[in-house]
Design an enzyme around this catalytic site. Structure first.
Site, PDB file in Angstrom:
ATOM      1  N   ASP A  88       0.860  -1.311  -0.021  1.00  0.00           N
ATOM      2  CA  ASP A  88       0.209  -0.064  -0.120  1.00  0.00           C
ATOM      3  C   ASP A  88       0.821   1.315   0.121  1.00  0.00           C
ATOM      4  OD1 ASP A  88      -2.255   1.547   0.120  1.00  0.00           O
ATOM      5  OD2 ASP A  88      -2.567   1.333   2.113  1.00  0.00           O
ATOM      6  N   LEU A  89       1.669   1.418  -1.038  1.00  0.00           N
ATOM      7  CA  LEU A  89       2.471   2.447  -1.188  1.00  0.00           C
ATOM      8  C   LEU A  89       1.832   3.648  -1.572  1.00  0.00           C
ATOM      9  CD1 LEU A  89       5.477   3.598  -0.976  1.00  0.00           C
ATOM     10  CD2 LEU A  89       5.755   2.900  -3.646  1.00  0.00           C
TER      11      LEU A  89
END
Length: 257
Positions: free
Chosen positions: A177-178
């Site tokens: 979940d960058l």
């Protein structure tokens, strides 16, 4: 509750699950109190504050051991309406909290700038479990989201962000979940946080590119492109990507700190 000067991982069984913790977070031989995972435990003592800058669900606990970031794992989307904060049980090593704790511990030992884990736990109930994670608070740092929205970002900071991401990618570290909420910036460093569902993979451009596109979408969503797509590409995305590509292609041995 003073540090023991070691990064050894300890496991502690509980009535409904187990806890992993960094032995250095406590006095030698001290057990980890399960209540320390509960934000209300610290709120009742006046020792808790809510995290700013888009980090929903994070509570900072100001403990005798130092400042901690508390996170209770929660589902999103449709699954949240069905299962709430429960996850399917498939073994202690597969719990979200234990997996993230071990990954963060490994990355920290290898010198990467990530949030250092303090403790993780799961609580099992039949075929499901609930999970929590505690990491060390990173002082004097704000999310990339907050910096963007308050005019505190420049090309040099964006370049540091690109380099930090490239170091992890070169080492095969996948961040599930960058986004701009999970990049912390202080005066000297860029830290990546929230490695839930992160893992080590063989470095491949496909997943690396997908990581970067996720970050790019989040930057646009928080308003980084309000001056137009051309300005965004020139002033925001290009400084980050130039530094990313330069670091990613650095000679072997130059991808660490």
């Amino acid at each position: 509750m003073t540090g023991a000067g070691t990064n050894a991982i300890r496991r502690q069984e509980t009535a409904d699950g187990a806890i992993l913790f960094d032995a250095g977070a406590l006095a030698q031989g001290e057990r980890f109190d399960p209540r320390w995972f509960e934000a209300d435990f610290w709120r009742l003592q006046g020792r808790a504050t809510e995290a700013p800058g888009g980090r929903g669900g994070i509570v900072f606990a100001h403990t005798p051991c130092g400042d901690w970031a508390l996170r209770h794992y929660r589902r999103g989307g449709f699954a949240a309406r069905v299962l709430g904060d429960r996850y399917l049980w498939s073994g202690a090593g597969n719990t979200r909290s234990f997996a993230e704790f071990r990954l963060l511990h490994d990355l920290g030992e290898r010198g990467f700038d990530v949030s250092r884990p303090v403790a993780a736990r799961y609580r099992r109930s039949g075929a499901h479990y609930r999970a929590d994670l505690i990491t060390q608070f990173i002082p004097d740092a704000a999310t990339l989201t907050w910096r963007m929205q308050h005019g505190g970002i420049d090309a040099a900071t964006l370049a540091r962000a690109g380099e930090a991401i490239a170091r992890l990618h070169a080492a095969g570290v996948y961040h599930a979940d960058l986004n701009a909420h999970n990049v912390l910036v202080d005066a000297h460093k860029v830290w990546l946080i929230d490695f839930d569902r992160g893992e080590l993979r063989a470095p491949r451009r496909a997943w690396q590119r997908a990581n970067l596109l996720r970050l790019k979408r989040s930057l646009v969503k928080i308003g980084a492109a309000r001056d137009g797509e051309g300005a965004f590409e020139r002033d925001v995305w290009r400084p980050l990507m130039d530094a990313y590509e330069n670091r990613l292609h650095a000679p072997v041995g130059e991808t660490g700190r």
